[in-house]
Design a protein around this motif. Structure first.
Motif, PDB file in Angstrom:
ATOM      1  N   VAL A  42       0.916 -14.558  16.460  1.00 56.83           N
ATOM      2  CA  VAL A  42       1.017 -14.689  15.010  1.00 56.83           C
ATOM      3  C   VAL A  42      -0.366 -14.882  14.386  1.00 56.83           C
ATOM      4  CG1 VAL A  42       1.519 -17.169  14.877  1.00 56.83           C
ATOM      5  CG2 VAL A  42       2.409 -15.655  13.131  1.00 56.83           C
ATOM      6  N   VAL A  43      -1.282 -15.534  15.091  1.00 53.25           N
ATOM      7  CA  VAL A  43      -2.649 -15.665  14.567  1.00 53.25           C
ATOM      8  C   VAL A  43      -3.333 -14.296  14.566  1.00 53.25           C
ATOM      9  CG1 VAL A  43      -4.932 -16.667  15.013  1.00 53.25           C
ATOM     10  CG2 VAL A  43      -2.905 -18.119  15.088  1.00 53.25           C
ATOM     11  N   ILE A  44      -3.066 -13.476  15.574  1.00 50.00           N
ATOM     12  CA  ILE A  44      -3.607 -12.106  15.587  1.00 50.00           C
ATOM     13  C   ILE A  44      -3.068 -11.328  14.387  1.00 50.00           C
ATOM     14  CG2 ILE A  44      -3.500  -9.886  16.808  1.00 50.00           C
ATOM     15  CD1 ILE A  44      -3.729 -11.536  19.437  1.00 50.00           C
ATOM     16  N   LEU A  45      -1.769 -11.458  14.119  1.00 48.99           N
ATOM     17  CA  LEU A  45      -1.190 -10.778  12.953  1.00 48.99           C
ATOM     18  C   LEU A  45      -1.826 -11.279  11.657  1.00 48.99           C
ATOM     19  CD1 LEU A  45       2.591 -10.633  13.936  1.00 48.99           C
ATOM     20  CD2 LEU A  45       0.965  -8.724  13.857  1.00 48.99           C
ATOM     21  N   ALA A  46      -2.043 -12.587  11.549  1.00 45.01           N
ATOM     22  CA  ALA A  46      -2.680 -13.139  10.346  1.00 45.01           C
ATOM     23  C   ALA A  46      -4.107 -12.627  10.203  1.00 45.01           C
ATOM     24  CB  ALA A  46      -2.665 -14.666  10.396  1.00 45.01           C
ATOM     25  N   THR A  47      -4.809 -12.476  11.319  1.00 47.06           N
ATOM     26  CA  THR A  47      -6.177 -11.957  11.281  1.00 47.06           C
ATOM     27  C   THR A  47      -6.181 -10.489  10.858  1.00 47.06           C
ATOM     28  OG1 THR A  47      -6.837 -13.521  12.994  1.00 47.06           O
ATOM     29  CG2 THR A  47      -8.287 -11.625  12.636  1.00 47.06           C
ATOM     30  N   ILE A  48      -5.229  -9.722  11.348  1.00 50.15           N
ATOM     31  CA  ILE A  48      -5.082  -8.327  10.921  1.00 50.15           C
ATOM     32  C   ILE A  48      -4.839  -8.285   9.412  1.00 50.15           C
ATOM     33  CG2 ILE A  48      -3.532  -6.311  11.032  1.00 50.15           C
ATOM     34  CD1 ILE A  48      -3.187  -6.982  14.041  1.00 50.15           C
ATOM     35  N   PHE A  49      -3.988  -9.177   8.937  1.00 41.68           N
ATOM     36  CA  PHE A  49      -3.696  -9.262   7.507  1.00 41.68           C
ATOM     37  C   PHE A  49      -4.971  -9.582   6.721  1.00 41.68           C
ATOM     38  CE2 PHE A  49      -2.307 -11.585   3.717  1.00 41.68           C
ATOM     39  CZ  PHE A  49      -1.383 -10.701   3.197  1.00 41.68           C
ATOM     40  N   THR A  50      -5.760 -10.537   7.208  1.00 39.55           N
ATOM     41  CA  THR A  50      -7.011 -10.922   6.543  1.00 39.55           C
ATOM     42  C   THR A  50      -7.977  -9.740   6.480  1.00 39.55           C
ATOM     43  OG1 THR A  50      -6.812 -13.211   7.289  1.00 39.55           O
ATOM     44  CG2 THR A  50      -8.994 -12.479   6.631  1.00 39.55           C
ATOM     45  N   ILE A  51      -8.139  -9.055   7.599  1.00 41.23           N
ATOM     46  CA  ILE A  51      -9.067  -7.915   7.649  1.00 41.23           C
ATOM     47  C   ILE A  51      -8.635  -6.834   6.661  1.00 41.23           C
ATOM     48  CG2 ILE A  51      -9.904  -6.024   9.106  1.00 41.23           C
ATOM     49  CD1 ILE A  51      -9.791  -8.099  11.463  1.00 41.23           C
ATOM     50  N   ALA A  52      -7.348  -6.493   6.673  1.00 44.12           N
ATOM     51  CA  ALA A  52      -6.852  -5.468   5.749  1.00 44.12           C
ATOM     52  C   ALA A  52      -6.993  -5.920   4.305  1.00 44.12           C
ATOM     53  CB  ALA A  52      -5.396  -5.142   6.073  1.00 44.12           C
TER      54      ALA A  52
END
Length: 194
Positions: A42-52
């Motif tokens: 879920v932290v990886i998904l949140a990081t993907i969200f931040t980058i996008a």
């Protein structure tokens, strides 16, 4: 360096703004299916969200892309509703997994949408800045810190209800996702462009 911390605080406050709780709802919907055992996913998904999110901000700041604000304001609650519906679908299709790659792509796409939602305000803030990379990185750092805080709160709530209060995982995910969906419906009605 002082400007960097200004933008870190701006990013942090942007996510945790209770007046604009769409970001919190999206992150809650994103984190609900996970437990502390799978916190890295879920932290990886949140990081993907931040980058996008920051990519769409950069596209706007550098005037590479602009999107109709009214459409974006409608699409933001759509992303929340779709994430909540996806959770509900997964509860009923327990054995079937769409995989982290699908979730990552959807999260990235949703991050772009959310970033464009904040882009006009951020663009005005950046108008006087010559160096735009530093503020973008500061803002991204603030977003990431606040998102991790929200995710930890959701995971803690899941732990308390599922492990301590013995609420079944499927019920927790289903009920929480339905509540998120119910909260999102008025946002959809208020921002519907037609």
């Amino acid at each position: 360096m002082q400007d960097f911390w200004f933008y870190v605080k701006l990013g942090f406050d942007h996510v945790l703004d209770l007046g604009a709780y769409d970001h919190i709802l999206f992150l809650a919907a994103l984190a609900v299916p996970f437990s502390f055992k799978k916190w890295k996913q879920v932290v990886i998904l949140a990081t993907i969200f931040t980058i996008a999110h920051c990519i769409s901000l950069a596209l706007s700041v550098y005037e590479t892309a602009t999107v109709d604000v009214g459409l974006i304001e409608f699409l933001i609650p759509v992303t929340i509703a779709l994430t909540a519906l996806f959770n509900i679908f997964r509860v009923f299709k327990e054995g079937k997994s769409t995989g982290i790659y699908f979730q990552g792509l959807a999260t990235a796409f949703f991050g772009l949408i959310h970033g464009f939602g904040f882009s006009n305000y951020f663009k005005m803030l950046m108008a006087e800045e010559e160096d735009k990379i530093g503020p973008l990185l500061g803002f991204a750092t603030g977003i990431e810190f606040s998102q991790v805080a929200i995710i930890l709160l959701v995971l803690l709530l899941a732990f308390v209800l599922q492990d301590m209060a013995k609420v079944k995982r499927r019920i927790f995910i289903g009920v929480t996702s339905i509540l998120i969906l119910i909260i999102t419906i008025p946002m959809l009605k208020d921002t519907f462009p037609y």
